[in-house]
Design a protein around this motif. Structure first.
Motif, PDB file in Angstrom:
ATOM      1  N   GLY A 113     -10.868 -10.712 -13.036  1.00  0.00           N
ATOM      2  CA  GLY A 113     -11.391  -9.793 -12.917  1.00  0.00           C
ATOM      3  C   GLY A 113     -12.947 -10.016 -12.828  1.00  0.00           C
ATOM      4  O   GLY A 113     -13.360  -9.118 -12.529  1.00  0.00           O
ATOM      5  N   GLU A 114     -13.167 -11.241 -13.270  1.00  0.00           N
ATOM      6  CA  GLU A 114     -14.129 -12.367 -12.940  1.00  0.00           C
ATOM      7  C   GLU A 114     -14.417 -11.880 -10.982  1.00  0.00           C
ATOM      8  O   GLU A 114     -16.236 -12.430 -10.667  1.00  0.00           O
ATOM      9  N   VAL A 115     -13.450 -12.436 -10.652  1.00  0.00           N
ATOM     10  CA  VAL A 115     -13.825 -11.882  -8.596  1.00  0.00           C
ATOM     11  C   VAL A 115     -13.640 -10.912  -7.992  1.00  0.00           C
ATOM     12  O   VAL A 115     -13.482 -10.474  -7.618  1.00  0.00           O
ATOM     13  N   HIS A 116     -13.481  -9.761  -8.915  1.00  0.00           N
ATOM     14  CA  HIS A 116     -13.118  -8.644  -8.326  1.00  0.00           C
ATOM     15  C   HIS A 116     -13.883  -8.079  -7.505  1.00  0.00           C
ATOM     16  O   HIS A 116     -15.174  -7.910  -8.353  1.00  0.00           O
ATOM     17  N   PRO A 117     -14.073  -7.427  -6.199  1.00  0.00           N
ATOM     18  CA  PRO A 117     -14.780  -6.763  -5.953  1.00  0.00           C
ATOM     19  C   PRO A 117     -15.711  -5.400  -6.812  1.00  0.00           C
ATOM     20  O   PRO A 117     -14.584  -4.442  -7.083  1.00  0.00           O
ATOM     21  N   ALA A 119     -18.295  -3.885  -5.340  1.00  0.00           N
ATOM     22  CA  ALA A 119     -19.001  -2.880  -3.996  1.00  0.00           C
ATOM     23  C   ALA A 119     -19.198  -1.796  -3.701  1.00  0.00           C
ATOM     24  O   ALA A 119     -19.537  -1.291  -3.211  1.00  0.00           O
ATOM     25  N   GLU A 120     -17.963  -1.647  -3.367  1.00  0.00           N
ATOM     26  CA  GLU A 120     -16.947  -0.588  -2.676  1.00  0.00           C
ATOM     27  C   GLU A 120     -15.963   0.288  -3.245  1.00  0.00           C
ATOM     28  O   GLU A 120     -15.078  -0.769  -4.115  1.00  0.00           O
ATOM     29  N   GLU A 121     -16.309   1.667  -3.715  1.00  0.00           N
ATOM     30  CA  GLU A 121     -14.497   2.378  -3.724  1.00  0.00           C
ATOM     31  C   GLU A 121     -13.347   2.057  -3.312  1.00  0.00           C
ATOM     32  O   GLU A 121     -13.658   0.966  -1.447  1.00  0.00           O
ATOM     33  N   HIS A 122     -11.829   1.079  -3.340  1.00  0.00           N
ATOM     34  CA  HIS A 122     -11.123   1.080  -2.825  1.00  0.00           C
ATOM     35  C   HIS A 122      -9.956   0.914  -4.001  1.00  0.00           C
ATOM     36  O   HIS A 122      -9.584   1.342  -4.685  1.00  0.00           O
ATOM     37  N   GLU A 123      -8.627   0.511  -2.674  1.00  0.00           N
ATOM     38  CA  GLU A 123      -7.485   0.773  -3.156  1.00  0.00           C
ATOM     39  C   GLU A 123      -7.338  -0.299  -3.814  1.00  0.00           C
ATOM     40  O   GLU A 123      -7.218  -1.373  -3.090  1.00  0.00           O
ATOM     41  N   TYR A 124      -6.606  -0.725  -5.606  1.00  0.00           N
ATOM     42  CA  TYR A 124      -6.697  -1.904  -5.883  1.00  0.00           C
ATOM     43  C   TYR A 124      -4.316  -1.962  -5.222  1.00  0.00           C
ATOM     44  O   TYR A 124      -4.372  -1.428  -6.438  1.00  0.00           O
ATOM     45  N   LEU A 125      -4.187  -3.014  -5.072  1.00  0.00           N
ATOM     46  CA  LEU A 125      -2.723  -3.206  -5.144  1.00  0.00           C
ATOM     47  C   LEU A 125      -3.007  -4.233  -6.856  1.00  0.00           C
ATOM     48  O   LEU A 125      -2.680  -5.552  -6.047  1.00  0.00           O
ATOM     49  N   LEU A 126      -1.896  -3.270  -7.356  1.00  0.00           N
ATOM     50  CA  LEU A 126      -2.019  -3.986  -8.616  1.00  0.00           C
ATOM     51  C   LEU A 126      -1.159  -5.599  -8.517  1.00  0.00           C
ATOM     52  O   LEU A 126      -1.075  -6.511  -9.113  1.00  0.00           O
ATOM     53  N   MET A 127       0.125  -4.726  -8.471  1.00  0.00           N
ATOM     54  CA  MET A 127       1.890  -5.381  -7.993  1.00  0.00           C
ATOM     55  C   MET A 127       2.145  -4.472  -7.288  1.00  0.00           C
ATOM     56  O   MET A 127       2.212  -3.650  -6.953  1.00  0.00           O
ATOM     57  N   ILE A 128       2.963  -5.760  -6.506  1.00  0.00           N
ATOM     58  CA  ILE A 128       4.244  -4.784  -5.655  1.00  0.00           C
ATOM     59  C   ILE A 128       5.367  -5.770  -5.756  1.00  0.00           C
ATOM     60  O   ILE A 128       5.181  -7.409  -5.896  1.00  0.00           O
ATOM     61  N   ALA A 129       6.765  -4.673  -6.131  1.00  0.00           N
ATOM     62  CA  ALA A 129       7.756  -5.787  -6.332  1.00  0.00           C
ATOM     63  C   ALA A 129       9.009  -5.414  -5.353  1.00  0.00           C
ATOM     64  O   ALA A 129       9.255  -4.446  -4.990  1.00  0.00           O
ATOM     65  N   VAL A 130       9.447  -6.704  -5.109  1.00  0.00           N
ATOM     66  CA  VAL A 130      10.812  -5.984  -4.231  1.00  0.00           C
ATOM     67  C   VAL A 130      12.226  -7.084  -4.800  1.00  0.00           C
ATOM     68  O   VAL A 130      12.680  -7.543  -5.275  1.00  0.00           O
ATOM     69  N   ASP A 131      13.300  -5.778  -5.334  1.00  0.00           N
ATOM     70  CA  ASP A 131      14.429  -6.902  -5.674  1.00  0.00           C
ATOM     71  C   ASP A 131      14.796  -8.164  -5.074  1.00  0.00           C
ATOM     72  O   ASP A 131      14.502  -8.097  -3.826  1.00  0.00           O
ATOM     73  N   PRO A 132      15.060  -9.252  -5.699  1.00  0.00           N
ATOM     74  CA  PRO A 132      15.026 -10.397  -5.063  1.00  0.00           C
ATOM     75  C   PRO A 132      16.326 -10.288  -3.998  1.00  0.00           C
ATOM     76  O   PRO A 132      16.317 -10.877  -3.319  1.00  0.00           O
ATOM     77  N   ALA A 133      17.877  -9.770  -4.310  1.00  0.00           N
ATOM     78  CA  ALA A 133      18.636  -9.416  -3.837  1.00  0.00           C
ATOM     79  C   ALA A 133      18.002  -9.142  -2.269  1.00  0.00           C
ATOM     80  O   ALA A 133      18.731  -8.969  -1.181  1.00  0.00           O
ATOM     81  N   ARG A 134      16.995  -7.667  -1.957  1.00  0.00           N
ATOM     82  CA  ARG A 134      16.770  -7.514  -0.744  1.00  0.00           C
ATOM     83  C   ARG A 134      15.128  -8.053  -0.377  1.00  0.00           C
ATOM     84  O   ARG A 134      14.893  -7.350   0.777  1.00  0.00           O
ATOM     85  N   GLN A 135      14.618  -9.343  -0.446  1.00  0.00           N
ATOM     86  CA  GLN A 135      13.853  -9.933  -0.413  1.00  0.00           C
ATOM     87  C   GLN A 135      13.917 -10.207   1.054  1.00  0.00           C
ATOM     88  O   GLN A 135      14.856 -10.337   1.787  1.00  0.00           O
ATOM     89  N   GLY A 136      13.078 -10.243   1.887  1.00  0.00           N
ATOM     90  CA  GLY A 136      13.272 -10.179   3.353  1.00  0.00           C
ATOM     91  C   GLY A 136      13.538  -9.223   4.481  1.00  0.00           C
ATOM     92  O   GLY A 136      13.862  -9.579   5.596  1.00  0.00           O
ATOM     93  N   GLU A 137      13.302  -8.007   3.952  1.00  0.00           N
ATOM     94  CA  GLU A 137      14.332  -6.747   4.718  1.00  0.00           C
ATOM     95  C   GLU A 137      13.213  -6.450   4.622  1.00  0.00           C
ATOM     96  O   GLU A 137      13.247  -4.964   5.599  1.00  0.00           O
ATOM     97  N   GLY A 138      11.386  -6.526   4.748  1.00  0.00           N
ATOM     98  CA  GLY A 138      10.484  -5.499   4.980  1.00  0.00           C
ATOM     99  C   GLY A 138      10.270  -4.761   4.445  1.00  0.00           C
ATOM    100  O   GLY A 138       9.743  -3.338   4.659  1.00  0.00           O
ATOM    101  N   LEU A 139      11.665  -4.089   3.095  1.00  0.00           N
ATOM    102  CA  LEU A 139      10.969  -3.392   2.219  1.00  0.00           C
ATOM    103  C   LEU A 139       9.523  -2.669   2.420  1.00  0.00           C
ATOM    104  O   LEU A 139       8.925  -1.908   1.351  1.00  0.00           O
TER     105      LEU A 139
END
Length: 200
Positions: A113-117, A119-139
Motif C-alpha cells: 500500500g505504501e508504494v501504490h500510485p 496520481a492517476e485513476e487506474h485499473e488495479y489487477l489485485l490478483m490473477i490465478a490460473v488452475d495449476p493444471a492449466r498454467q502455461g496455456e495462455g489463459l
C-alpha cells in the motif's frame, strides 16, 4: 475458440477463493507469510478469500466459465486511498480472517500500500490465478485481454504487483513496466510494482 468469461457473483466466492489458494500456495510471498507448509494449507484460502470479498464488494472478478482462471480487478481513483484509518482496512481484515497472531498477514498489505500510485485513476489487477493444471496455456493473457483493450481504448493505465520474477516477465510482454521501486518483505522475497500506460 476463445476463453468464455463471465463476471463472478457472490455464489462463486468459495470457488474463486479455492482457485487462488491452489494457484498461490507455493508462491514466494505466500510462503513468506506462512512459512510452515501445513499451517499454510489450513489458512491460506481464508487469507486470499479476503481479496475475493473485496473484489466482489468494490470491483469485479472476471471468471472463466470452466473455472480455470480468475482475475480480480479494482478501479482505483486518483488521490489518497487505503491506509490504517480507512473504513475498510483490508490488511487488518486479512490478518483477522486468516491468522490473527501472524503480523506478516497484515504487513504485506501495508508495504504494498505504501508504494501504490495515487496520481492517476487506474485499473488495479489485485490478483490473477490460473488452475495449476492449466498454467502455461495462455489463459491468464486471454483473461486479461478485454480489460487491457478497454484500458487502451479509454486511456486508462493499469497497475499490479508481481510476486515473482517469472510473473514479472509475463506482465512485461503485455505492456507493464517495473516502476523501479521494489517492495522488500523483511527477510523475505521481493515484490515488483508494475505500471501499464494505455497504448494508443
Amino acid at each position: 475458440m476463445g476463453l468464455a468469461i463471465r463476471r463472478a457473483e457472490r455464489a462463486d466466492r468459495d470457488a474463486v477463493a479455492g482457485l487462488l489458494d491452489a494457484a498461490f500456495r507455493d508462491d514466494p510471498v505466500s510462503s513468506w507469510v506462512f512459512p510452515d507448509p501445513e499451517h499454510r494449507r489450513r489458512v491460506h484460502g481464508r487469507f486470499l478469500g479476503v481479496f475475493v470479498d473485496v473484489a466482489l464488494e468494490q470491483g469485479r472478478i472476471d471468471y472463466a466459465e470452466d473455472g480455470s482462471c480468475a482475475a480480480l480487478w479494482l478501479r482505483v481513483p486518483a488521490g489518497e486511498h487505503g491506509g490504517e484509518d480507512a473504513e475498510d482496512d483490508v490488511p487488518a481484515r486479512m490478518r483477522a480472517a486468516a491468522d490473527p497472531d501472524n503480523e506478516r498477514c497484515e504487513l504485506v498489505g501495508r508495504l504494498t500500500g505504501e508504494v501504490h500510485p495515487t496520481a492517476e485513476e487506474h485499473e488495479y489487477l489485485l490478483m490473477i490465478a490460473v488452475d495449476p493444471a492449466r498454467q502455461g496455456e495462455g489463459l491468464g493473457t486471454e483473461l486479461m485481454r478485454p480489460v487491457l483493450e478497454r484500458c487502451d481504448r479509454d486511456g486508462v493505465p493499469a497497475y499490479l504487483e508481481a510476486s515473482s520474477e517469472r510473473s514479472m516477465r509475463l506482465y512485461e510482454r503485455l505492456g507493464w513496466e517495473f516502476t523501479g521501486t521494489a517492495v522488500r518483505l523483511p527477510e523475505g522475497p521481493l515484490m515488483w510494482p508494475m505500471w501499464r500506460k494505455p497504448r494508443g
